[in-house]
Design an enzyme around this catalytic site. Structure first.
Site, PDB file in Angstrom:
ATOM      1  N   LYS A  33     -74.058  38.881 -35.022  1.00  0.00           N
ATOM      2  CA  LYS A  33     -75.141  39.542 -34.305  1.00  0.00           C
ATOM      3  C   LYS A  33     -74.585  40.739 -33.558  1.00  0.00           C
ATOM      4  CE  LYS A  33     -76.738  38.122 -30.241  1.00  0.00           C
ATOM      5  NZ  LYS A  33     -76.814  39.324 -29.370  1.00  0.00           N
ATOM      6  N   ASP A  65     -92.436  48.415 -27.758  1.00  0.00           N
ATOM      7  CA  ASP A  65     -92.986  49.720 -27.425  1.00  0.00           C
ATOM      8  C   ASP A  65     -94.364  49.805 -28.064  1.00  0.00           C
ATOM      9  OD1 ASP A  65     -93.230  52.548 -26.738  1.00  0.00           O
ATOM     10  OD2 ASP A  65     -91.030  52.590 -26.664  1.00  0.00           O
TER      11      ASP A  65
END
Length: 234
Positions: A33, A65
């Site tokens: 990751k 967003d």
């Protein structure tokens, strides 16, 4: 469904990351990751380097967003050939649908797309007092997971403690990617909702994300092998 251990490479830069992963030469390249710190420091080339080395990559940026912005950002990330990428489920079903649209390539392929429900550092008390979410944490996580499922996503990030609840609400094929993993003899650090690799397997996690118990271990390879054994054993 294949299960795996993902190593959280939460390092400050390229050198630290590659020096750490060099210890795994001769092993099958682990799933890794990349989070915000490393990606913001090194950019897309860090992903490309790890892919060249044979690693599968979960790009953990938790996009959140307006839908159009997330859609365009996902179009860029999709070109990096990452294997898993995520958004924050709090961005609404519309935003998650836009993310999925941006992530899908012309040939129909795309990385797995998952949504963060609640961070494993968040307690129910904090969620209610600071975020003004009146429902319980389990109810909130299940609802966020259902929203992700409705948007067409592949799964969610949740603590291993909620994996079974998510599976029950969203189906056995809905992925649960679970950080908050610690060995029974390790410190919790800044995590609140945690469990062991073996218990995560029993509860129903599909992927566990393990950071400091491996990256800060005296012998990271041995710690990683311990995770694999504990999590993947029959």
């Amino acid at each position: 469904m294949a299960k795996d251990v993902i190593i959280a490479c939460d390092f400050a830069g390229r050198k630290e990351t590659l020096d750490f992963l060099d210890a795994f030469r001769g092993e099958a390249a682990p799933f890794v990751k990349i989070g915000m710190e490393l990606f913001y420091a090194e950019g897309p080339e860090m992903v490309r380097e790890l892919k060249r080395r044979g690693h599968r990559v979960f790009l953990d940026l938790k996009l959140h967003d307006i839908p159009n912005t997330v859609k365009k950002a996902m179009r860029v990330l999709s070109a990096l050939e990452v294997d898993i990428v995520n958004v924050h489920a709090a961005g609404t079903v519309e935003m998650m649908r836009a993310a999925l649209e941006g992530l899908s390539r012309e040939d129909g392929t795309r990385p797995l797309l998952i949504a963060v429900t609640q961070l494993t550092s968040t307690s129910e008390e904090r969620m209610q007092r600071e975020l003004l979410i009146g429902a319980g944490i389990n109810e909130t996580i299940v609802r966020y997971a259902q929203n992700a499922r409705e948007a067409g996503l592949d799964g969610v990030v949740c603590s291993p403690l909620e994996a079974a609840l998510v599976k029950k609400a969203c189906g056995a094929d809905f992925l649960t990617v679970t950080p908050g993993i610690r060995f029974a003899d390790a410190a919790a650090d800044d995590q609140v909702r945690i469990t062991t690799p073996a218990r995560a397997r029993e509860i129903g996690s599909d992927y566990i994300v393990v950071g400091r118990p491996v990256t800060a271990a005296p012998d990271p390879v041995a710690a990683y092998r311990r995770c694999l054994t504990d999590f993947l054993q029959a």
